[in-house]
Write a protein that holds these residues in place. Sequence first.
Motif, short mmCIF file in Angstrom:
data_model
loop_
_atom_site.label_atom_id
_atom_site.label_comp_id
_atom_site.label_asym_id
_atom_site.label_seq_id
_atom_site.Cartn_x
_atom_site.Cartn_y
_atom_site.Cartn_z
N VAL A 130 0.85 -1.20 0.00
CA VAL A 130 0.00 0.00 0.00
C VAL A 130 0.88 1.24 0.00
O VAL A 130 1.63 1.49 0.94
CB VAL A 130 -0.95 0.01 1.22
N GLY A 131 0.79 2.00 -1.09
CA GLY A 131 1.54 3.25 -1.19
C GLY A 131 0.69 4.44 -0.81
O GLY A 131 -0.45 4.30 -0.34
N ALA A 132 1.23 5.62 -1.04
CA ALA A 132 0.55 6.85 -0.62
C ALA A 132 -0.78 7.04 -1.34
O ALA A 132 -1.79 7.42 -0.74
CB ALA A 132 1.46 8.05 -0.88
N LYS A 133 -0.81 6.73 -2.64
CA LYS A 133 -2.03 6.93 -3.42
C LYS A 133 -3.14 5.99 -2.95
O LYS A 133 -4.29 6.40 -2.76
CB LYS A 133 -1.74 6.71 -4.90
N ILE B 195 -10.06 0.97 -6.50
CA ILE B 195 -9.60 -0.31 -5.96
C ILE B 195 -10.56 -1.42 -6.39
O ILE B 195 -11.74 -1.38 -6.06
CB ILE B 195 -9.47 -0.27 -4.43
N SER B 196 -10.05 -2.38 -7.15
CA SER B 196 -10.85 -3.50 -7.61
C SER B 196 -11.03 -4.50 -6.48
O SER B 196 -10.34 -4.44 -5.46
CB SER B 196 -10.18 -4.18 -8.80
N ALA C 279 -8.50 -5.43 -3.54
CA ALA C 279 -8.99 -5.31 -2.17
C ALA C 279 -8.64 -6.55 -1.36
O ALA C 279 -8.28 -6.44 -0.18
CB ALA C 279 -10.50 -5.07 -2.17
N ALA C 280 -8.74 -7.73 -1.98
CA ALA C 280 -8.41 -8.97 -1.27
C ALA C 280 -6.93 -9.00 -0.89
O ALA C 280 -6.57 -9.42 0.21
CB ALA C 280 -8.76 -10.18 -2.14
N ARG C 281 -6.07 -8.53 -1.81
CA ARG C 281 -4.63 -8.51 -1.50
C ARG C 281 -4.32 -7.51 -0.41
O ARG C 281 -3.47 -7.78 0.46
CB ARG C 281 -3.85 -8.19 -2.78
N LEU D 46 -12.33 -15.36 0.33
CA LEU D 46 -11.58 -16.55 0.71
C LEU D 46 -10.10 -16.39 0.41
O LEU D 46 -9.26 -17.08 1.00
CB LEU D 46 -12.15 -17.78 -0.02
N GLU D 47 -9.78 -15.48 -0.51
CA GLU D 47 -8.36 -15.22 -0.82
C GLU D 47 -7.65 -14.58 0.37
O GLU D 47 -6.42 -14.58 0.42
CB GLU D 47 -8.25 -14.28 -2.03
N THR D 48 -8.39 -14.05 1.32
CA THR D 48 -7.75 -13.47 2.50
C THR D 48 -7.39 -14.53 3.52
O THR D 48 -6.74 -14.24 4.53
CB THR D 48 -8.67 -12.42 3.17
#
Length: 686
Positions: free
Chosen positions: A9-12, A41-42, A46-48, A94-96
């Motif tokens: 996660v960057g500044a943007k 944010i897709s 979002a899952a990542r 579930l990816e989380t």
Amino acid sequence: MEIEEIPGVGAKTAEALSALEAPERALRSGDVATIASAPGISQGRAARIARGAIRLKHDDPGGFLATDRAREIYREVLALLTERTVTDYAAQRLETLYPSPRRSRIEEVRAFAREAIERDPDPAVLEALDGVEPLETPGDIRVRERCLATTDAERYNEAREAIPELSVEVVEDAKGLAELARGYATVIALDESFAGVTVEGDVQVRPDALEQPAEIVPERPLAFFARNRDRIRAAIEVHRVSSLEPDGDCDLAALEDGLARLEADGTVAGDDELDRLTTAVDDLDAAVSTAESVANDKLRAAIREEDVTIEGSDLLSLVERGAGVDSLLSRELADEYAGAVETARNHLIEALALDAGEAEIGRRIFGEEPTFPVDRDDDAVSRLREELTAAKDRRAGRLKRELAADLADQREAAKTLVRDALELDVELAIARFSTAYACTMPTFVWTEEDAAPTETGFSIEGGRSPVLEEPLEQIDPVDYDVEGVALLSGVNSGGKTSTLDLVASVVVLAHMGLPVPAEDVYLRRFDDLHYHAKSQGTLDAGAFESTVREFADLAQGGSGSLVLVDELESITEPGASAKIIAGILEALAENGATAVFVSHLADEIREMADYEVTVDGIEAVGLIEGELEVNRSPVKNHLARSTPELIVEKLATDAGAVESTATNGGRETTTESPPHFYERLLEKFD
């Protein structure tokens, strides 16, 4: 939690996430739907992000899946979970879930999974879930017939931020307010100083407007509910047919009633008076034209039939050429003209269902002065259109405000309703996976403060590998337990690799916090999983060196590792392989790791190792019609026999101990029978 501390996660992205109402709650809980509602944010991203936030929360270093094959096993079991979801959200959610070495994370998911496996995946619930999606926030609302007005520059900036759907204008005095009222249907003055000022037009003085946005811009809540109407309805149905209890502040009946009064475009539905006015505005020109034609047809018929001074046909010809039409109509056809105009008026009033006041204006469209053809008064048409439009707008505005007031308070409840339905899909996927593979919740043998080493490795009873392609009922259950380091021997196609896959799947799912495909499982908490699949051919010198280096690193610091290796001897010559594997096992045993090495060189490795290596065996019971019959559960401390040995043994048994004689030129000779040959071969296996 500092958002920019989250890996990736960057500044943007942090700025986009900060725009959420409760970003920290969404990140900590892995709420993919809320995270995905942030600008740009897709759902996949979002899952990542959610997974990174979870790792940060639990101080998880990552890297549990230390090899390609370990990662493949994770992707395979995750696919088995995601294919049982209904919504895209649940698949992303579930990816989380990932295998973690952190006890806090494992126990967090275990608490969730225990509740999940109690859920009933009723077909009616799954069908209802098909219509549920994460809610969207409309960002394209613009109301052009209304504006805000203020004399204060600071108030101007506040208004633009609070109510971006309306234009905000700066005025100096009441004169400026009056000018705005000529260009907008409604002007909302924000300054109390305008109270009592009389201005022509719809001007409202509302100093509290910025605190009551739903009243000033009812289109805001209505657009939200209109955009998400079908999704909310689906979530309501999920709650009705499932065991989910709606949030205490959510009145399902009231919410459903509000949605029923809302059209897909955000307008109010189900109001007869608004429908009448809307239809009247839309049909006005057509109705006037039809009424005009009705009057002219009636008057034309009257003229044809008239017989006073001249023949009707001659009169009609004269009239159509404009020869003294007014005087002719006034003198000869006054009653007929009045009747034709009255017919036109009645047709217009009935066609548009005009009320008394509107009808009075409508009657003026067709005048009393006789003309032919009967002609409309365009000014009267315009006045009627203005009256109908104003009445429609007033009605629509009032209904919008009423409906917006009813729905605005339900917005958070609706969000919770949909979020709970989506989370139910995640739980049902886990429940369906657990049922499909006859899973149980594993038992972790936690050490004191979960830090000190433990001799426990893993113990699996009645395990069935979920990554096998066969149906569950065709998979033989496997019992296997290992403490420390073990060699696994067995016949070809006896299930050694499948056993490693089972162990890997159980360990991965357990460290995800999920149920595992077995009757009972005990295991330690591992720091990482190193699963080395069977090599496809001998490695070159560089690849061989890299492999040995990896095991050297494990020998140095792999006390909390689980190491699964499938036929490492294939990487180089058999003689050298046995020596290398023996050395690796010695180092792993000394370091306290848990390991299972599948090898056909178990006997040779055991001889070369400087400690007593545990050798387990997957034993073949025998050959039946050319097919191996195997006991899939490894036998502890047992070197399994090879397939060639079983074949030779079968040949010896089938042939029996019989000697044969043959005649050669009249002489009898005795030869060694096949059974003796087979027995000689069998002796070589001892």
